[in-house]
Write an enzyme that holds these catalytic residues in place. Structure first.
Site, PDB file in Angstrom:
ATOM      1  N   ASP A  41     -10.284 -30.520  11.297  1.00  0.00           N
ATOM      2  CA  ASP A  41     -11.064 -29.967  12.407  1.00  0.00           C
ATOM      3  C   ASP A  41     -11.632 -31.086  13.276  1.00  0.00           C
ATOM      4  OD1 ASP A  41     -12.496 -27.242  10.432  1.00  0.00           O
ATOM      5  OD2 ASP A  41     -10.521 -27.540  11.342  1.00  0.00           O
ATOM      6  N   ALA A  42     -12.070 -32.160  12.616  1.00  0.00           N
ATOM      7  CA  ALA A  42     -12.688 -33.263  13.361  1.00  0.00           C
ATOM      8  C   ALA A  42     -11.661 -33.944  14.269  1.00  0.00           C
ATOM      9  CB  ALA A  42     -13.274 -34.270  12.380  1.00  0.00           C
ATOM     10  N   TYR A  44      -9.052 -32.606  15.486  1.00  0.00           N
ATOM     11  CA  TYR A  44      -8.736 -31.652  16.555  1.00  0.00           C
ATOM     12  C   TYR A  44      -9.784 -31.749  17.676  1.00  0.00           C
ATOM     13  CZ  TYR A  44      -7.981 -27.124  18.827  1.00  0.00           C
ATOM     14  OH  TYR A  44      -7.756 -26.136  19.747  1.00  0.00           O
ATOM     15  N   ASP A  45     -11.049 -31.756  17.254  1.00  0.00           N
ATOM     16  CA  ASP A  45     -12.125 -31.877  18.247  1.00  0.00           C
ATOM     17  C   ASP A  45     -11.998 -33.166  19.038  1.00  0.00           C
ATOM     18  OD1 ASP A  45     -14.629 -30.271  16.154  1.00  0.00           O
ATOM     19  OD2 ASP A  45     -13.142 -29.466  17.551  1.00  0.00           O
ATOM     20  N   LEU A  91       2.048  10.073  17.710  1.00  0.00           N
ATOM     21  CA  LEU A  91       2.681  11.379  17.867  1.00  0.00           C
ATOM     22  C   LEU A  91       2.784  12.080  16.529  1.00  0.00           C
ATOM     23  CD1 LEU A  91       5.631  10.289  20.183  1.00  0.00           C
ATOM     24  CD2 LEU A  91       3.730  11.766  20.829  1.00  0.00           C
ATOM     25  N   GLU A 122      13.502  12.836  25.159  1.00  0.00           N
ATOM     26  CA  GLU A 122      13.885  11.443  25.395  1.00  0.00           C
ATOM     27  C   GLU A 122      13.932  10.708  24.067  1.00  0.00           C
ATOM     28  OE1 GLU A 122       9.965  11.340  27.329  1.00  0.00           O
ATOM     29  OE2 GLU A 122       9.887   9.237  26.709  1.00  0.00           O
ATOM     30  N   LYS A 124      13.106   8.271  21.030  1.00  0.00           N
ATOM     31  CA  LYS A 124      11.915   7.587  20.534  1.00  0.00           C
ATOM     32  C   LYS A 124      12.341   6.165  20.212  1.00  0.00           C
ATOM     33  CE  LYS A 124       8.110   8.115  17.278  1.00  0.00           C
ATOM     34  NZ  LYS A 124       8.075   6.775  16.711  1.00  0.00           N
ATOM     35  N   ASP A 126      12.290   2.473  18.850  1.00  0.00           N
ATOM     36  CA  ASP A 126      11.688   1.891  17.656  1.00  0.00           C
ATOM     37  C   ASP A 126      11.244   0.456  17.948  1.00  0.00           C
ATOM     38  OD1 ASP A 126      10.805   1.659  15.116  1.00  0.00           O
ATOM     39  OD2 ASP A 126      12.776   1.643  14.165  1.00  0.00           O
ATOM     40  N   TYR A 232       7.280   5.015  29.308  1.00  0.00           N
ATOM     41  CA  TYR A 232       7.422   6.449  29.028  1.00  0.00           C
ATOM     42  C   TYR A 232       6.104   7.217  29.133  1.00  0.00           C
ATOM     43  CZ  TYR A 232       6.108   4.600  24.427  1.00  0.00           C
ATOM     44  OH  TYR A 232       5.495   3.931  23.410  1.00  0.00           O
ATOM     45  N   LYS A 296       8.112  16.464  25.229  1.00  0.00           N
ATOM     46  CA  LYS A 296       6.791  16.557  25.867  1.00  0.00           C
ATOM     47  C   LYS A 296       6.764  17.759  26.798  1.00  0.00           C
ATOM     48  CE  LYS A 296       6.493  11.528  25.812  1.00  0.00           C
ATOM     49  NZ  LYS A 296       6.771  10.286  26.536  1.00  0.00           N
ATOM     50  N   LYS A 320      12.032  13.308  14.248  1.00  0.00           N
ATOM     51  CA  LYS A 320      12.586  12.102  13.634  1.00  0.00           C
ATOM     52  C   LYS A 320      14.017  12.320  13.145  1.00  0.00           C
ATOM     53  CE  LYS A 320      10.097   8.937  12.965  1.00  0.00           C
ATOM     54  NZ  LYS A 320       8.883   8.593  12.225  1.00  0.00           N
ATOM     55  N   CYS A 425      -5.379   4.179 -18.935  1.00  0.00           N
ATOM     56  CA  CYS A 425      -5.241   3.340 -17.744  1.00  0.00           C
ATOM     57  C   CYS A 425      -4.684   1.964 -18.152  1.00  0.00           C
ATOM     58  CB  CYS A 425      -6.594   3.166 -17.063  1.00  0.00           C
ATOM     59  SG  CYS A 425      -6.547   1.940 -15.753  1.00  0.00           S
ATOM     60  N   CYS A 428      -7.521  -0.904 -17.462  1.00  0.00           N
ATOM     61  CA  CYS A 428      -8.816  -1.054 -18.142  1.00  0.00           C
ATOM     62  C   CYS A 428      -8.882  -0.340 -19.477  1.00  0.00           C
ATOM     63  CB  CYS A 428      -9.948  -0.584 -17.228  1.00  0.00           C
ATOM     64  SG  CYS A 428     -10.016   1.199 -17.037  1.00  0.00           S
ATOM     65  N   CYS A 443      -7.589   7.375 -13.751  1.00  0.00           N
ATOM     66  CA  CYS A 443      -8.356   6.543 -14.665  1.00  0.00           C
ATOM     67  C   CYS A 443      -9.816   6.972 -14.561  1.00  0.00           C
ATOM     68  CB  CYS A 443      -8.203   5.080 -14.255  1.00  0.00           C
ATOM     69  SG  CYS A 443      -9.485   4.008 -14.917  1.00  0.00           S
ATOM     70  N   CYS A 449     -13.203  -0.287 -14.066  1.00  0.00           N
ATOM     71  CA  CYS A 449     -11.763  -0.553 -13.989  1.00  0.00           C
ATOM     72  C   CYS A 449     -11.531  -1.605 -12.906  1.00  0.00           C
ATOM     73  CB  CYS A 449     -11.002   0.718 -13.645  1.00  0.00           C
ATOM     74  SG  CYS A 449      -9.246   0.427 -13.419  1.00  0.00           S
TER      75      CYS A 449
HETATM   76  S1  IVH Z   1       4.819   9.056  24.018  1.00  0.00           S
HETATM   77  C1  IVH Z   1       0.474  10.281  24.057  1.00  0.00           C
HETATM   78  N1  IVH Z   1       7.366   8.484  24.102  1.00  0.00           N
HETATM   79  O1  IVH Z   1       6.038   6.266  19.126  1.00  0.00           O
HETATM   80  C2  IVH Z   1       1.836  10.005  23.588  1.00  0.00           C
HETATM   81  N2  IVH Z   1       6.045   7.415  22.448  1.00  0.00           N
HETATM   82  O2  IVH Z   1       4.894   7.606  16.838  1.00  0.00           O
HETATM   83  C3  IVH Z   1       2.237   8.602  23.769  1.00  0.00           C
HETATM   84  N3  IVH Z   1       7.273   5.806  21.090  1.00  0.00           N
HETATM   85  O3  IVH Z   1       2.784   5.098  19.609  1.00  0.00           O
HETATM   86  C4  IVH Z   1       3.526   8.276  23.173  1.00  0.00           C
HETATM   87  N4  IVH Z   1       9.213   6.056  22.060  1.00  0.00           N
HETATM   88  O4  IVH Z   1       4.734   3.594  20.366  1.00  0.00           O
HETATM   89  C5  IVH Z   1       6.206   8.272  23.474  1.00  0.00           C
HETATM   90  N5  IVH Z   1       9.613   8.018  24.333  1.00  0.00           N
HETATM   91  C6  IVH Z   1       8.458   7.806  23.721  1.00  0.00           C
HETATM   92  C7  IVH Z   1       8.347   6.898  22.667  1.00  0.00           C
HETATM   93  C8  IVH Z   1       7.110   6.738  22.041  1.00  0.00           C
HETATM   94  C9  IVH Z   1       8.554   5.415  21.125  1.00  0.00           C
HETATM   95  C10 IVH Z   1       6.282   5.307  20.120  1.00  0.00           C
HETATM   96  C11 IVH Z   1       4.929   4.956  20.675  1.00  0.00           C
HETATM   97  C12 IVH Z   1       3.953   5.787  19.904  1.00  0.00           C
HETATM   98  C13 IVH Z   1       4.727   6.102  18.675  1.00  0.00           C
HETATM   99  C14 IVH Z   1       4.227   7.370  18.016  1.00  0.00           C
END
Ligand code: IVH
Length: 704
Positions: A41-42, A44-45, A91, A122, A124, A126, A232, A296, A320, A425, A428, A443, A449
């Site tokens: 740290d020193a 760095y300072d 969601l 639409e 989702k 990832d 989105y 939506k 999903k 358990c 414990c 338990c 525990c």
């Molecule tokens: S709408 C109020 N649309 O999924 C609603 N979310 O599991 C706002 N995500 O936190 C979300 N694709 O990060 C929406 N086409 C899409 C999405 C989407 C991915 C994610 C988003 C959200 C999470 C919920």
């Protein structure tokens, strides 16, 4: 020996500023990003001071990325925090077709519609969500979702993403655009190939790579990672984008955002499900990961009427894709003991890749699940039990812990024995008891525990509870086992600093992984949490059935620790305290019983009292939006409502701070009576409660 600053030539000074900027950046990276400090740290300072002194002598030479301009606190704390102007929600999930038709039914019922509704569908994405704030068309802030209320300030990092416009033309004065940061499959493969070359760590999947790349304290690392962004949704707006979801998304696209080309309108569940199948069929060829389809409600006026539950909107759902599967060998079954004593069986597996992630542990739920029956004793997996040595099917659905779905009896080794679930358990040695009607064996050791005590501590420091910076699950585990500075109960956290001061050479700052600065920070973070709001304290106690929402209800009802503590201590069935406790909307007898049990148990009580003695508990006020005429009032609805459904009326009243009760009593402030009101109107008369009709109610709340 570094040269005297007074004697530096201009050229030397310029070179020296470059060297210092690099050395400080490297030290920051080592400390904050890699958690592996390279200099003291020193030292760095000293680097920072030298940099500042040279800048003072040659002001014109100060670099645009000068280390002096990096706000100390923000760098030191990691990212700055941003409170979202409008909460970032998650969601609700649908897993099959019936969940989708149920969703449509629920939405129409809530709105009181018999006709069909239009929805958008639409993919989702990832990745991880990001909120971008534009003011007068200029990107001023980017924040991660965090816990939905408070996220991390990643503005500099977001500026490096090509899909995110820095400026907008024709946008509302204030516009928060929300969407997903993600990485394409091709970019992910290339990034991991580069990581191999550098002998650096590999990312498990594109989502982890995207998250790890966005959350870099050094934005130049983010810049070198190929991140993308789909818009989105939106947060705060100074004027509406449009009247419908689909048009609003088109507006975002017109403003220069990438929006997903597979977004379409659907009239009702049949079309939604057809679009789901279409997107699912294209999933493998999209070039980026998606994990479902989001529906939506298209009409934004209806979205507003539908509103939100605690953390999800009523107007959207994520359908999903089915989980990903793989087969592997079950090598062992271990028992983990949780915060409330639950014994959870964990499958140790021969490592196997499931949807791109290597899995070696999975949950087996409980003893019935292993035995091949459900809680009611009906067979699951046609009654096939699971044994160590079996060939088992593992699946993952989104973020959740992998699970064991099935077992292949044909491949069972001859020596495999039925699994005997322990009734002692393993941590414990106390009796592990299974109550009538409970799927879980627990338990009975309570705080004696060590597993329960440690899990309680982890819960205590977690986000919704005390949320102590620098004291997470990992550190709690270390302190729990530490013989010089043990932390066994929450109260011990608050005596850490005093005990450390008395520890001579064994002080924390002299240990590996700690230094003077980090110890100081830790103690300051603990000190800061001595003042704690009542709801966080109640949640932090980790009492079974008392989640964040219940803790909030209790805190708002009792307001102060003294009132809460007195009530729960005396809440035995049939007492007035008990009656009051279960009269709280959202508090049932199970929760009440669990609370009372904890407060009336000697050992638990001693731990609670010791903790509270260390704290200054902040009272919590009943939720009452200041401008609402019905805040704090108890309202009862009766008879037929014609302009809204009962559920909608209740949700709106609650959003305005009113309590909605089911029957009229002396505590009722207002009865809203529609046609056909019966006995409740008479009760109101008896108790002198004012009665108004639906129009009167709408006028009162300003929604006529
Ligand atoms: S709408 C109020 N649309 O999924 C609603 N979310 O599991 C706002 N995500 O936190 C979300 N694709 O990060 C929406 N086409 C899409 C999405 C989407 C991915 C994610 C988003 C959200 C999470 C919920």
């Amino acid at each position: 020996m570094a040269q005297d600053i007074g004697q530096l030539t201009e050229n030397q000074a310029r070179t020296e500023l470059v060297r210092l900027a690099e050395a400080i950046a490297a030290a920051n990276r080592a400390y904050h990003t890699l958690d592996a400090p390279e200099i003291s740290d020193a030292d760095y300072d000293a680097l920072k001071q030298r940099n500042a002194a040279i800048e003072a002598r040659f002001p014109a030479m100060k670099r645009s990325d000068s280390p002096s301009d990096q706000v100390g606190a923000a760098v030191a704390e990691g990212f700055g925090k941003v409170t979202h102007a409008v909460r970032m929600l998650s969601l609700e999930n649908a897993f099959d077709d019936a969940d989708v038709t149920d969703f449509d039914d629920r939405v129409r019922k809530y709105l009181g519609l018999t006709s069909g509704l239009t929805y958008t569908a639409e993919p989702k994405i990832d990745g991880l969500s990001l909120s971008l704030r534009y003011e007068s068309g200029v990107l001023v802030q980017a924040a991660t979702r965090g816990d939905g209320e408070v996220g991390e300030n990643v503005t500099e990092n977001a500026r490096t993403i090509a899909d995110i416009p820095q400026r907008l033309t024709g946008a509302p004065e204030v516009l928060e655009v929300r969407g997903e940061v993600y990485m394409s499959h091709a970019d992910f493969a290339a990034l991991n190939a580069r990581q191999v070359e550098k002998a650096d760590k590999l990312f498990a999947n594109p989502r982890n790579a995207a998250a790890g790349s966005l959350r870099q304290l050094d934005a130049s690392i983010t810049a070198a990672r190929p991140l993308r962004f789909f818009a989105y949704a939106w947060g705060a707006l100074s004027r509406p984008l449009d009247d419908t979801q689909i048009e609003a998304i088109q507006r975002l696209n017109d403003l220069g955002f990438q929006t997903n080309p597979l977004t379409v309108l659907c009239c009702g569940p049949a079309e939604m499900l057809a679009q789901y199948r279409k997107i699912e069929a294209q999933r493998a060829s999209l070039g980026y990961d998606i994990d479902g389809v989001v529906y939506k409600v298209n009409d934004l006026g209806l979205q507003t009427r539908l509103g939100f539950r605690s953390s999800t909107p009523r107007w959207a759902i994520a359908h999903k894709f089915p989980a990903e599967l793989a087969w592997t060998r079950l090598e062992a079954i271990d028992i983990q003991v949780g915060r409330t004593g639950a014994l959870s069986p964990v499958a140790r597996l021969a490592p196997v890749t499931v949807g791109g992630v290597v899995v070696s542990n999975a949950t087996l739920h409980n003893e019935d699940y292993i035995a091949g029956r459900d809680a009611k004793g009906n067979p699951i997996r046609e009654g096939r039990d699971i044994r160590v040595g079996d060939w088992v099917q593992v699946y993952r659905a989104g973020d959740v812990i992998p699970k064991i779905a099935d077992v292949d009896i044909a491949q069972r080794p001859e020596t495999a024995q039925p699994y005997v679930f322990p009734d002692i358990c393993p941590e414990c040695g106390s009796v592990a008891h299974r109550e009538e009607g409970d799927a879980v064996r627990r338990c009975t050791g309570g705080l004696i525990c060590p597993a329960q005590a440690m899990e309680r501590l982890k819960h205590f420091v977690s986000r919704g509870a005390f949320d102590i910076e620098g004291l997470g699950a990992k550190q709690v585990e270390l302190f729990f086992k530490d013989s010089d500075l043990p932390v066994k109960t929450p109260a011990d956290i608050f005596t850490l600093a005093a005990r450390d001061a008395a520890n001579g050479l064994k002080k924390l700052k002299n240990r590996d992984g700690f230094g003077e600065t980090s110890v100081k920070k830790l103690f300051a973070a603990i000190e800061a949490k001595r003042r704690i709001p009542l709801d966080r304290l109640i949640f932090g106690l980790g009492i079974r059935h008392v989640g964040e929402a219940a803790a909030g209800l209790l805190a708002r009802h009792y307001s102060s620790w003294a009132a809460f503590e007195a009530a729960i201590t005396h809440a035995t069935p049939d007492s007035p305290e008990w009656a009051e406790l279960i009269s709280i909307d959202g508090v049932g007898t199970v929760l009440a019983g669990s609370l009372a049990e904890a407060f009336q148990n000697t050992a638990e009580r001693a731990a609670i009292d010791a903790l509270v003695a260390e704290l200054q508990v902040q009272p919590v006020l009943a939720r009452a939006p200041l401008d609402s005429p019905v805040a704090g009032k108890t309202v009862v609805f009766t008879g037929t409502l014609e302009k809204m459904t009962r559920a909608e009326a209740k949700a709106r009243a609650e959003a305005l701070g009113a309590k909605v009760a089911g029957s009229v009593s002396a505590k009722t402030d207002l009865l809203v009576a529609g046609p056909g009101a019966g006995s409740k109107a008479k009760d109101a008369e008896k108790h002198g409660v004012s009665v108004i009709d639906e129009d009167g109610w709408l006028a009162l709340i300003g929604q006529a």
